[in-house]
Design a protein around this motif. Structure first.
Motif, mmCIF file in Angstrom:
data_model
loop_
_atom_site.group_PDB
_atom_site.id
_atom_site.type_symbol
_atom_site.label_atom_id
_atom_site.label_comp_id
_atom_site.label_asym_id
_atom_site.label_seq_id
_atom_site.Cartn_x
_atom_site.Cartn_y
_atom_site.Cartn_z
ATOM 1 N N ASN A 1 35.057 22.346 -34.436
ATOM 2 C CA ASN A 1 33.933 21.817 -33.621
ATOM 3 C C ASN A 1 33.211 22.695 -31.612
ATOM 4 O OD1 ASN A 1 35.523 19.567 -34.563
ATOM 5 N ND2 ASN A 1 37.151 19.326 -33.154
ATOM 6 N N HIS A 2 33.444 23.847 -31.667
ATOM 7 C CA HIS A 2 33.138 24.210 -30.979
ATOM 8 C C HIS A 2 33.090 23.718 -29.837
ATOM 9 C CE1 HIS A 2 30.687 27.409 -33.527
ATOM 10 N NE2 HIS A 2 31.069 26.819 -34.279
ATOM 11 N N PHE A 3 33.737 22.801 -29.052
ATOM 12 C CA PHE A 3 34.591 22.674 -27.808
ATOM 13 C C PHE A 3 35.707 21.967 -28.359
ATOM 14 C CE2 PHE A 3 33.414 18.359 -30.546
ATOM 15 C CZ PHE A 3 34.673 17.559 -29.698
ATOM 16 N N ALA A 4 36.625 21.479 -26.964
ATOM 17 C CA ALA A 4 38.413 20.640 -26.865
ATOM 18 C C ALA A 4 38.285 20.100 -25.566
ATOM 19 C CB ALA A 4 39.019 22.052 -26.879
ATOM 20 N N ILE A 5 38.618 18.903 -25.890
ATOM 21 C CA ILE A 5 39.224 18.286 -24.802
ATOM 22 C C ILE A 5 40.531 18.043 -24.499
ATOM 23 C CG2 ILE A 5 39.256 15.334 -23.973
ATOM 24 C CD1 ILE A 5 36.484 15.445 -25.608
ATOM 25 N N VAL A 6 40.763 18.261 -23.010
ATOM 26 C CA VAL A 6 42.333 18.496 -22.432
ATOM 27 C C VAL A 6 42.250 17.716 -21.489
ATOM 28 C CG1 VAL A 6 43.768 20.125 -21.713
ATOM 29 C CG2 VAL A 6 42.046 21.343 -23.108
ATOM 30 N N ASP A 7 42.747 16.398 -22.103
ATOM 31 C CA ASP A 7 42.857 15.694 -20.474
ATOM 32 C C ASP A 7 44.465 15.662 -20.066
ATOM 33 O OD1 ASP A 7 40.728 14.108 -21.248
ATOM 34 O OD2 ASP A 7 42.115 12.601 -22.949
ATOM 35 N N GLY A 8 44.125 16.048 -18.651
ATOM 36 C CA GLY A 8 45.633 16.239 -17.543
ATOM 37 C C GLY A 8 45.825 17.305 -17.944
ATOM 38 N N LEU A 9 44.252 18.052 -17.528
ATOM 39 C CA LEU A 9 44.665 19.301 -16.978
ATOM 40 C C LEU A 9 45.424 19.748 -15.600
ATOM 41 C CD1 LEU A 9 43.752 22.644 -17.729
ATOM 42 C CD2 LEU A 9 41.753 22.028 -15.743
ATOM 43 N N LEU A 10 45.061 18.568 -14.768
ATOM 44 C CA LEU A 10 45.559 19.121 -13.281
ATOM 45 C C LEU A 10 46.402 17.258 -13.273
ATOM 46 C CD1 LEU A 10 42.692 20.300 -11.369
ATOM 47 C CD2 LEU A 10 44.114 21.675 -12.653
ATOM 48 N N THR A 11 47.089 17.749 -12.166
ATOM 49 C CA THR A 11 48.163 16.500 -11.838
ATOM 50 C C THR A 11 47.361 15.516 -10.558
ATOM 51 O OG1 THR A 11 48.528 17.844 -9.207
ATOM 52 C CG2 THR A 11 50.200 18.097 -11.160
ATOM 53 N N GLU A 12 48.196 14.489 -10.735
ATOM 54 C CA GLU A 12 46.856 13.344 -9.597
ATOM 55 C C GLU A 12 46.311 13.635 -8.662
ATOM 56 O OE1 GLU A 12 48.475 9.618 -10.018
ATOM 57 O OE2 GLU A 12 48.670 9.969 -12.303
ATOM 58 N N GLY B 1 21.516 30.389 -23.011
ATOM 59 C CA GLY B 1 20.707 31.111 -23.126
ATOM 60 C C GLY B 1 20.967 32.050 -21.520
ATOM 61 N N ARG B 2 21.700 32.010 -20.167
ATOM 62 C CA ARG B 2 22.373 32.224 -19.447
ATOM 63 C C ARG B 2 23.963 33.421 -19.378
ATOM 64 N NH1 ARG B 2 24.082 27.835 -16.996
ATOM 65 N NH2 ARG B 2 25.970 27.525 -15.998
ATOM 66 N N GLY B 3 24.031 33.733 -21.031
ATOM 67 C CA GLY B 3 24.970 34.932 -21.661
ATOM 68 C C GLY B 3 26.666 33.999 -21.294
ATOM 69 N N ALA B 4 26.228 32.899 -21.067
ATOM 70 C CA ALA B 4 27.688 32.169 -20.991
ATOM 71 C C ALA B 4 28.371 32.031 -22.814
ATOM 72 C CB ALA B 4 27.026 30.663 -21.028
ATOM 73 N N VAL B 5 30.313 32.158 -22.559
ATOM 74 C CA VAL B 5 30.703 32.221 -24.281
ATOM 75 C C VAL B 5 31.720 30.766 -24.023
ATOM 76 C CG1 VAL B 5 32.456 33.242 -25.030
ATOM 77 C CG2 VAL B 5 31.367 34.494 -23.979
ATOM 78 N N LEU B 6 32.424 30.497 -22.163
ATOM 79 C CA LEU B 6 32.096 28.997 -22.031
ATOM 80 C C LEU B 6 32.036 28.497 -21.437
ATOM 81 C CD1 LEU B 6 35.097 27.915 -24.071
ATOM 82 C CD2 LEU B 6 36.566 28.874 -22.259
ATOM 83 N N THR B 7 31.925 27.729 -21.567
ATOM 84 C CA THR B 7 31.358 26.445 -20.598
ATOM 85 C C THR B 7 32.631 25.316 -20.471
ATOM 86 O OG1 THR B 7 29.154 26.322 -20.645
ATOM 87 C CG2 THR B 7 30.282 24.528 -19.355
ATOM 88 N N ALA B 8 32.980 25.107 -18.586
ATOM 89 C CA ALA B 8 34.649 23.952 -18.846
ATOM 90 C C ALA B 8 34.007 23.324 -17.766
ATOM 91 C CB ALA B 8 35.249 25.125 -17.940
ATOM 92 N N ILE B 9 33.575 22.219 -17.890
ATOM 93 C CA ILE B 9 33.573 20.558 -17.186
ATOM 94 C C ILE B 9 34.544 19.787 -16.837
ATOM 95 C CG2 ILE B 9 32.246 18.566 -16.823
ATOM 96 C CD1 ILE B 9 29.896 20.022 -18.898
ATOM 97 N N PHE B 10 34.764 19.457 -15.942
ATOM 98 C CA PHE B 10 35.868 18.353 -14.768
ATOM 99 C C PHE B 10 35.580 18.047 -14.706
ATOM 100 C CE2 PHE B 10 39.938 17.749 -12.032
ATOM 101 C CZ PHE B 10 41.017 17.670 -13.393
ATOM 102 N N TYR B 11 35.782 15.831 -14.945
ATOM 103 C CA TYR B 11 35.304 14.916 -13.856
ATOM 104 C C TYR B 11 36.777 14.659 -13.166
ATOM 105 C CZ TYR B 11 31.615 15.015 -17.443
ATOM 106 O OH TYR B 11 30.601 15.526 -19.056
ATOM 107 N N LEU B 12 35.852 14.200 -12.068
ATOM 108 C CA LEU B 12 36.228 13.041 -11.060
ATOM 109 C C LEU B 12 36.664 12.339 -10.764
ATOM 110 C CD1 LEU B 12 35.580 16.390 -8.591
ATOM 111 C CD2 LEU B 12 37.666 15.928 -9.483
ATOM 112 N N ASN B 13 35.914 11.076 -11.725
ATOM 113 C CA ASN B 13 34.898 9.879 -11.694
ATOM 114 C C ASN B 13 36.186 9.027 -11.969
ATOM 115 O OD1 ASN B 13 32.624 10.331 -11.305
ATOM 116 N ND2 ASN B 13 32.673 10.994 -13.581
#
Length: 451
Positions: A262-273, A407-419
């Protein structure tokens, strides 16, 4: 029946170059329309006493595009309108080489190609506000309807329907003077965003209309497939009470398989609460303390391409108006791991580093059955940027247009939500597309839920 004057004002538009009758005064009268029977204003472009709506949706006004062509100072609007016909987006036919044949055959089998249309009656609805007392505004409104039929509603600025439109949001009511202007053309999106000065700067309006015309949502079977193959199995392995549960081989195998397919992966619960709470407090403090700067300031000028190098029509909303359409409405701050103001950020960066390292090293060992493609790709990662803490305020409807970080040479982008406590009415989903810079087939809408 009796006519009631709504008043008149000087009509300053030069229409002498056009081979059709031009109004010389700006006056509106309420009459009963012989076509629909409603009492509404009539205007000079109508050869009969038909109301503005019947004129707009009728076919008897001649070639609207030709009339705009006659007006020297309206050719720029016409050029932008016709330019959409050649836009490099999905043509929605089986000759498109960007679509793999296997996908075409599969989508033909379900009777819909290449994906579901946007539900225009709900979240994608767009309403255009126009002025029937202005020949130019009227012609442009009709030209837009001619070019994008069935993609938007129209409300004449003197009609009671305008009050209903503005009443959907208090910020819209406060922006009335930007939306309702003599001789103007504006648009209001279902999410409460408005686009102003479309009669002079129509790019944002045409961008939104072309998007609605070409974008396709994923099929239900495609979403079920993602759930069954990747999301649910990974969620079943998640243990929020266990740090770094995702370093287990079964979890890494699923993450790597999703990245390859899929060229992406969703990892829910990466960190503790507790870790999520600390990060949320830090990000919130950065925003409240005004340590974040508007993204448009970091952009330093124009966006290039279709948008040009300027800020035509204030497409960057540098005025900071509530609910105004903008190319980029985020606030951001870049912090390093050693930044004393945001030491909690290391909770996230250390976890991401550990995950990337596990995908690289365990796949390289070769006895964990991880994707060789993903492992090889991970080997090219030699470092990472500082962390960008970002906030997209709801009041100004902050957004970020579609882009790709390669465009700026990224291989992987990691986004972490706080909402925490997010619900669909809040908006802010991340929309992912299939491969191809101009591909308009949506792959998934990711909900921006905390952790």
């Amino acid at each position: 029946g009796p006519t009631v004057s709504w008043g008149s004002r000087q009509h300053n538009e030069s229409l002498s170059a056009c081979p059709w009758p031009a109004p010389c005064a700006r006056a509106a009268f309420v009459r009963q329309c012989p076509h629909c029977g409603h009492h509404a204003i009539t205007f000079a472009l109508s050869n009969t006493s038909e109301c503005s709506r019947c004129w707009l949706y009728g076919n008897g006004s001649g070639n609207v595009l030709a009339k705009l062509e006659c007006m020297d100072d309206e050719r720029a609007f016409l050029h932008e309108l016709l330019r959409q016909r050649a836009a490099p987006f999905a043509p929605n036919n089986t000759d498109d080489p960007r679509w793999p044949r296997t996908q075409l055959l599969r989508q033909h089998a379900v009777g819909d190609w290449p994906g579901r249309r946007l539900p225009l009656e709900t979240s994608a609805r767009l309403t255009i506000v126009w002025d029937a007392l202005s020949a130019r505004s009227a012609l442009k409104a009709k030209a837009v309807r001619h070019e994008f039929p069935d993609l938007c509603d129209f409300v004449e600025m003197h009609e009671p329907a305008l009050e209903v439109l503005l009443a959907q949001d208090t910020d819209l009511c406060a922006s009335r003077r930007h939306i309702c202007r003599e001789g103007g053309l504006s648009a209001v999106l279902a999410c409460g965003v408005f686009i102003s000065e479309c009669e002079q700067h129509p790019k944002a309006l045409f961008f939104e209309l072309l998007y609605r015309k070409t974008v396709r949502l994923p099929h239900d079977w495609a979403l079920r497939d993602l759930q069954a193959r990747f999301f649910v199995p990974l969620q079943q392995l998640c243990r929020v009470d266990c740090r770094h549960w995702w370093r287990e081989t079964d979890a890494l195998r699923l993450i790597a398989a999703s990245l390859e397919a899929n060229h992406f992966a969703i990892v829910d619960g990466l960190l503790t609460e507790a870790e999520v709470s600390s990060l949320h407090k830090t990000a919130n403090w950065f925003f409240r303390a005004q340590l974040m700067r508007p993204g448009v300031e970091e952009q330093r000028g124009g966006f290039g391409g279709y948008w040009g190098d300027g800020n035509e029509g204030d497409i960057q909303n540098r005025q900071g108006l509530a609910c105004k359409w903008t190319l980029e409405g985020d606030y951001r701050a870049w912090v390093s791991d050693g930044d004393s103001r945001a030491q909690e950020v290391r909770l996230l960066t250390s976890a991401v580093d550990a995950l990337v390292g596990a995908l690289k090293n365990k796949g390289e060992i070769g006895n964990h059955c991880l994707s060789p493609t993903v492992t090889q790709r991970m080997q090219t990662i030699t470092g990472r940027e500082s962390t960008m803490i970002a906030c997209y305020p709801g009041k100004t409807r902050g957004r970020y247009l579609r882009h790709c970080d390669t465009g700026r040479g990224a291989v992987l982008t990691a986004i972490f939500y706080l909402n925490s406590g997010w619900n669909p009415n809040d908006g802010g989903e991340l929309r992912l597309y299939d491969r191809g810079f101009h591909n308009t087939q949506v792959k998934l809408d990711v909900q921006p839920i905390a952790n």
